[in-house]
Design a protein around this motif. Structure first.
Motif, PDB file in Angstrom:
ATOM      1  N   HIS A  16      41.563  42.655  50.177  1.00 59.67           N
ATOM      2  CA  HIS A  16      41.804  43.238  48.853  1.00 59.67           C
ATOM      3  C   HIS A  16      42.001  42.127  47.818  1.00 59.67           C
ATOM      4  CE1 HIS A  16      43.538  47.123  50.864  1.00 59.67           C
ATOM      5  NE2 HIS A  16      42.221  47.108  50.862  1.00 59.67           N
ATOM      6  N   PHE A  17      42.744  41.091  48.204  1.00 56.95           N
ATOM      7  CA  PHE A  17      42.993  39.977  47.286  1.00 56.95           C
ATOM      8  C   PHE A  17      41.680  39.322  46.848  1.00 56.95           C
ATOM      9  CE2 PHE A  17      47.429  38.938  49.287  1.00 56.95           C
ATOM     10  CZ  PHE A  17      47.923  40.126  48.785  1.00 56.95           C
ATOM     11  N   VAL A  18      40.778  39.133  47.808  1.00 56.01           N
ATOM     12  CA  VAL A  18      39.498  38.485  47.500  1.00 56.01           C
ATOM     13  C   VAL A  18      38.759  39.259  46.408  1.00 56.01           C
ATOM     14  CG1 VAL A  18      37.210  37.912  48.420  1.00 56.01           C
ATOM     15  CG2 VAL A  18      39.256  37.410  49.763  1.00 56.01           C
ATOM     16  N   GLY A  19      38.833  40.582  46.470  1.00 60.40           N
ATOM     17  CA  GLY A  19      38.136  41.398  45.486  1.00 60.40           C
ATOM     18  C   GLY A  19      38.671  41.248  44.077  1.00 60.40           C
ATOM     19  N   ILE A  20      39.926  40.809  43.947  1.00 60.74           N
ATOM     20  CA  ILE A  20      40.558  40.686  42.633  1.00 60.74           C
ATOM     21  C   ILE A  20      40.505  39.262  42.091  1.00 60.74           C
ATOM     22  CG2 ILE A  20      42.754  40.875  41.396  1.00 60.74           C
ATOM     23  CD1 ILE A  20      41.481  43.547  42.015  1.00 60.74           C
ATOM     24  N   LEU A  21      40.671  38.283  42.951  1.00 57.93           N
ATOM     25  CA  LEU A  21      40.792  36.896  42.503  1.00 57.93           C
ATOM     26  C   LEU A  21      39.459  36.357  41.988  1.00 57.93           C
ATOM     27  CD1 LEU A  21      43.070  35.573  45.377  1.00 57.93           C
ATOM     28  CD2 LEU A  21      43.727  35.892  42.980  1.00 57.93           C
ATOM     29  N   ASP A  22      39.489  35.747  40.813  1.00 58.19           N
ATOM     30  CA  ASP A  22      38.270  35.250  40.175  1.00 58.19           C
ATOM     31  C   ASP A  22      37.647  34.081  40.932  1.00 58.19           C
ATOM     32  OD1 ASP A  22      38.612  37.108  38.133  1.00 58.19           O
ATOM     33  OD2 ASP A  22      39.796  35.722  36.901  1.00 58.19           O
ATOM     34  N   LYS A  23      38.433  33.361  41.705  1.00 58.64           N
ATOM     35  CA  LYS A  23      37.958  32.128  42.336  1.00 58.64           C
ATOM     36  C   LYS A  23      36.955  32.375  43.463  1.00 58.64           C
ATOM     37  CE  LYS A  23      42.103  30.966  43.527  1.00 58.64           C
ATOM     38  NZ  LYS A  23      43.244  30.186  44.056  1.00 58.64           N
ATOM     39  N   PHE A  24      36.875  33.607  43.967  1.00 63.97           N
ATOM     40  CA  PHE A  24      36.004  33.864  45.113  1.00 63.97           C
ATOM     41  C   PHE A  24      34.577  34.183  44.671  1.00 63.97           C
ATOM     42  CE2 PHE A  24      40.089  34.382  47.184  1.00 63.97           C
ATOM     43  CZ  PHE A  24      39.863  33.750  48.402  1.00 63.97           C
ATOM     44  N   SER A  25      33.637  33.760  45.498  1.00 59.96           N
ATOM     45  CA  SER A  25      32.219  33.933  45.199  1.00 59.96           C
ATOM     46  C   SER A  25      31.812  35.401  45.316  1.00 59.96           C
ATOM     47  CB  SER A  25      31.384  33.103  46.176  1.00 59.96           C
ATOM     48  OG  SER A  25      31.542  33.601  47.500  1.00 59.96           O
ATOM     49  N   PRO A  26      30.707  35.778  44.656  1.00 64.96           N
ATOM     50  CA  PRO A  26      30.213  37.159  44.784  1.00 64.96           C
ATOM     51  C   PRO A  26      29.920  37.541  46.230  1.00 64.96           C
ATOM     52  CG  PRO A  26      29.121  36.033  42.970  1.00 64.96           C
ATOM     53  CD  PRO A  26      29.904  34.986  43.698  1.00 64.96           C
ATOM     54  N   ALA A 239      50.347  43.421  47.277  1.00 67.47           N
ATOM     55  CA  ALA A 239      49.617  44.059  48.376  1.00 67.47           C
ATOM     56  C   ALA A 239      49.847  45.565  48.378  1.00 67.47           C
ATOM     57  CB  ALA A 239      50.048  43.451  49.707  1.00 67.47           C
ATOM     58  N   MET A 240      51.090  45.980  48.169  1.00 67.30           N
ATOM     59  CA  MET A 240      51.399  47.405  48.171  1.00 67.30           C
ATOM     60  C   MET A 240      50.760  48.106  46.977  1.00 67.30           C
ATOM     61  SD  MET A 240      52.813  49.788  49.885  1.00 67.30           S
ATOM     62  CE  MET A 240      53.974  49.000  51.015  1.00 67.30           C
ATOM     63  N   LYS A 241      50.786  47.475  45.815  1.00 68.39           N
ATOM     64  CA  LYS A 241      50.162  48.077  44.633  1.00 68.39           C
ATOM     65  C   LYS A 241      48.674  48.308  44.853  1.00 68.39           C
ATOM     66  CE  LYS A 241      53.257  46.468  40.957  1.00 68.39           C
ATOM     67  NZ  LYS A 241      53.376  45.648  39.723  1.00 68.39           N
ATOM     68  N   MET A 242      48.016  47.356  45.480  1.00 63.83           N
ATOM     69  CA  MET A 242      46.579  47.495  45.694  1.00 63.83           C
ATOM     70  C   MET A 242      46.279  48.601  46.689  1.00 63.83           C
ATOM     71  SD  MET A 242      45.333  43.517  45.539  1.00 63.83           S
ATOM     72  CE  MET A 242      43.615  43.981  45.369  1.00 63.83           C
ATOM     73  N   ARG A 243      47.165  48.795  47.647  1.00 63.36           N
ATOM     74  CA  ARG A 243      46.961  49.878  48.612  1.00 63.36           C
ATOM     75  C   ARG A 243      47.178  51.254  47.986  1.00 63.36           C
ATOM     76  NH1 ARG A 243      46.602  49.106  54.142  1.00 63.36           N
ATOM     77  NH2 ARG A 243      46.538  46.916  54.770  1.00 63.36           N
ATOM     78  N   THR A 244      48.007  51.322  46.972  1.00 61.46           N
ATOM     79  CA  THR A 244      48.267  52.609  46.320  1.00 61.46           C
ATOM     80  C   THR A 244      47.359  52.843  45.124  1.00 61.46           C
ATOM     81  OG1 THR A 244      50.045  51.585  45.010  1.00 61.46           O
ATOM     82  CG2 THR A 244      50.667  52.666  47.076  1.00 61.46           C
ATOM     83  N   GLY A 245      46.425  51.915  44.882  1.00 63.06           N
ATOM     84  CA  GLY A 245      45.442  52.110  43.827  1.00 63.06           C
ATOM     85  C   GLY A 245      45.839  51.604  42.466  1.00 63.06           C
ATOM     86  N   ASP A 246      46.984  50.930  42.360  1.00 63.55           N
ATOM     87  CA  ASP A 246      47.398  50.379  41.069  1.00 63.55           C
ATOM     88  C   ASP A 246      46.550  49.156  40.721  1.00 63.55           C
ATOM     89  OD1 ASP A 246      49.326  52.290  40.966  1.00 63.55           O
ATOM     90  OD2 ASP A 246      50.971  50.973  41.583  1.00 63.55           O
ATOM     91  N   LYS A 247      46.322  48.956  39.433  1.00 64.95           N
ATOM     92  CA  LYS A 247      45.537  47.811  38.990  1.00 64.95           C
ATOM     93  C   LYS A 247      46.379  46.541  39.033  1.00 64.95           C
ATOM     94  CE  LYS A 247      42.228  50.259  36.050  1.00 64.95           C
ATOM     95  NZ  LYS A 247      41.632  50.355  34.690  1.00 64.95           N
ATOM     96  N   VAL A 248      45.754  45.465  39.486  1.00 69.59           N
ATOM     97  CA  VAL A 248      46.419  44.168  39.585  1.00 69.59           C
ATOM     98  C   VAL A 248      45.498  43.132  38.955  1.00 69.59           C
ATOM     99  CG1 VAL A 248      47.240  42.382  41.163  1.00 69.59           C
ATOM    100  CG2 VAL A 248      47.672  44.792  41.680  1.00 69.59           C
ATOM    101  N   SER A 249      46.045  42.285  38.090  1.00 65.99           N
ATOM    102  CA  SER A 249      45.221  41.261  37.450  1.00 65.99           C
ATOM    103  C   SER A 249      45.088  40.044  38.356  1.00 65.99           C
ATOM    104  CB  SER A 249      45.841  40.833  36.114  1.00 65.99           C
ATOM    105  OG  SER A 249      46.997  40.044  36.325  1.00 65.99           O
ATOM    106  N   SER A 250      44.001  39.312  38.168  1.00 67.37           N
ATOM    107  CA  SER A 250      43.764  38.112  38.964  1.00 67.37           C
ATOM    108  C   SER A 250      44.863  37.086  38.746  1.00 67.37           C
ATOM    109  CB  SER A 250      42.403  37.507  38.604  1.00 67.37           C
ATOM    110  OG  SER A 250      42.167  36.315  39.334  1.00 67.37           O
ATOM    111  N   ASN A 251      45.311  36.928  37.508  1.00 66.53           N
ATOM    112  CA  ASN A 251      46.336  35.926  37.206  1.00 66.53           C
ATOM    113  C   ASN A 251      47.668  36.262  37.861  1.00 66.53           C
ATOM    114  OD1 ASN A 251      44.575  34.387  35.673  1.00 66.53           O
ATOM    115  ND2 ASN A 251      45.161  35.341  33.733  1.00 66.53           N
ATOM    116  N   LEU A 252      48.080  37.523  37.773  1.00 62.97           N
ATOM    117  CA  LEU A 252      49.346  37.921  38.385  1.00 62.97           C
ATOM    118  C   LEU A 252      49.287  37.786  39.902  1.00 62.97           C
ATOM    119  CD1 LEU A 252      50.453  41.063  36.318  1.00 62.97           C
ATOM    120  CD2 LEU A 252      51.468  38.770  36.311  1.00 62.97           C
ATOM    121  N   LEU A 253      48.147  38.144  40.472  1.00 60.46           N
ATOM    122  CA  LEU A 253      47.998  38.023  41.920  1.00 60.46           C
ATOM    123  C   LEU A 253      48.042  36.558  42.339  1.00 60.46           C
ATOM    124  CD1 LEU A 253      47.472  39.142  44.720  1.00 60.46           C
ATOM    125  CD2 LEU A 253      45.034  39.261  44.165  1.00 60.46           C
TER     126      LEU A 253
END
Length: 308
Positions: A16-26, A239-253
């Protein structure tokens, strides 16, 4: 012991983190989104350290040739799942090793064993992530001897099907073994297979007890005193927010990942996230295989002083 639930949960969270973080490749985002179910299998597969670096090297070589088809994507999902498995092991094996039944006993004679620790860890993650989700990988029936919470359980010979499935799986694994002895030395080959064999039976009733009727002393020892999970930590909140569908920004993560972890599960997510970032750098850049091994801590001492 298994740590099955904890390994899978950590892999899912980090994917889930990979999908949000800008640093990861497509490509990493694509794989971690499309092959979560496959990664669940590989995250509980042993022996991946012998193959994950080689696989990543091969996948990168194919990608540079313009080949990133489904087969390569599935291999990458396997490699990334193994990396998360490794992170969980490096964080938890030293903890398990501290609970030795020969030296740690409660006042009422309850053994504190390493397997109990892993089961109570799994039970905690189950309650947090799966208890109210019968559509996920762990419906309640998973931990019931006769799967009585399923409406169909009376129509199926549960124990018979379980025994048959075990035989089929064992036979398929046996057929994959190569005979590494001279002709006529079947007994030697069979002995070697027996040495390599792992026990396939898990004490499901112990999981059921830890989940639905936990021993207070064991819960306190393995979860509270050992600080397995602290929901106030930023990375666990993300991690819990992402599992419950809440939006998380790349910077905060990213800030949450950089926050020093305290609990064991936070250590797992922190370490696995770092390993995935290293794998992504390798995949997209010119990092050598030796540096990849070094930054994945392969062969380095773990927290217990044992190479991991």
């Amino acid at each position: 012991m298994s740590e099955n639930i904890t390994h899978i949960a950590a892999t899912e969270d980090c994917f889930h983190f990979v999908g949000i973080l800008d640093k990861f490749s497509p490509e990493f985002k694509q794989v971690t989104q499309n092959y979560v179910r496959l990664s669940r299998l590989t995250s509980v597969t042993r022996g991946g350290d012998r193959f994950s670096v080689t696989l990543l090297d091969q996948i990168r070589a194919e990608f540079r040739k313009g080949n990133f088809d489904e087969f390569q994507q599935r291999k990458l999902a396997f490699a990334l799942g193994w990396i998360c498995h490794r992170a969980a092991d490096r964080c938890m094996k030293p903890v398990f090793g501290s609970f030795d039944s020969k030296t740690l006993r409660s006042a009422v004679g309850i053994d504190y064993t390493a397997s109990d620790c892993s089961i109570y860890n799994d039970a905690t993650i189950y309650k947090l992530y799966h208890a109210n989700n019968n559509e996920g990988p762990y419906p309640k029936a998973t931990f019931e001897e006769l799967m009585e919470s399923l409406p169909e359980h009376e129509d199926v010979d549960i124990l018979g099907v379980r025994a048959l499935s075990r035989v089929l799986i064992q036979n398929s694994l046996l057929a994959m073994q190569e005979v590494a002895v001279e002709d006529g030395e079947f007994d030697a080959w069979l002995k070697q297979i027996n040495v390599k064999r792992q026990r396939f039976t898990l004490e499901v009733e112990r999981y059921y007890g830890a989940i639905f009727n936990p021993n207070p002393e064991k819960y306190n020892k393995f979860i509270v005193e050992a600080n397995f999970y602290d929901g106030s930590e930023p990375i666990l909140q993300m991690a819990m927010k992402m599992r419950t569908g809440d939006k998380v920004s790349s910077n905060l993560l990213q800030d949450a990942i950089l926050t020093k972890p305290e609990s064991s599960y936070a250590h797992i997510l922190n370490t696995a996230s770092r390993y995935l970032e290293v794998a992504n750098e390798f995949f997209t850049g010119d990092m050598g295989v030796d540096e990849l091994r070094d930054r994945l801590d392969i062969g380095k001492m773990g927290r217990d002083g044992i190479p991991a």
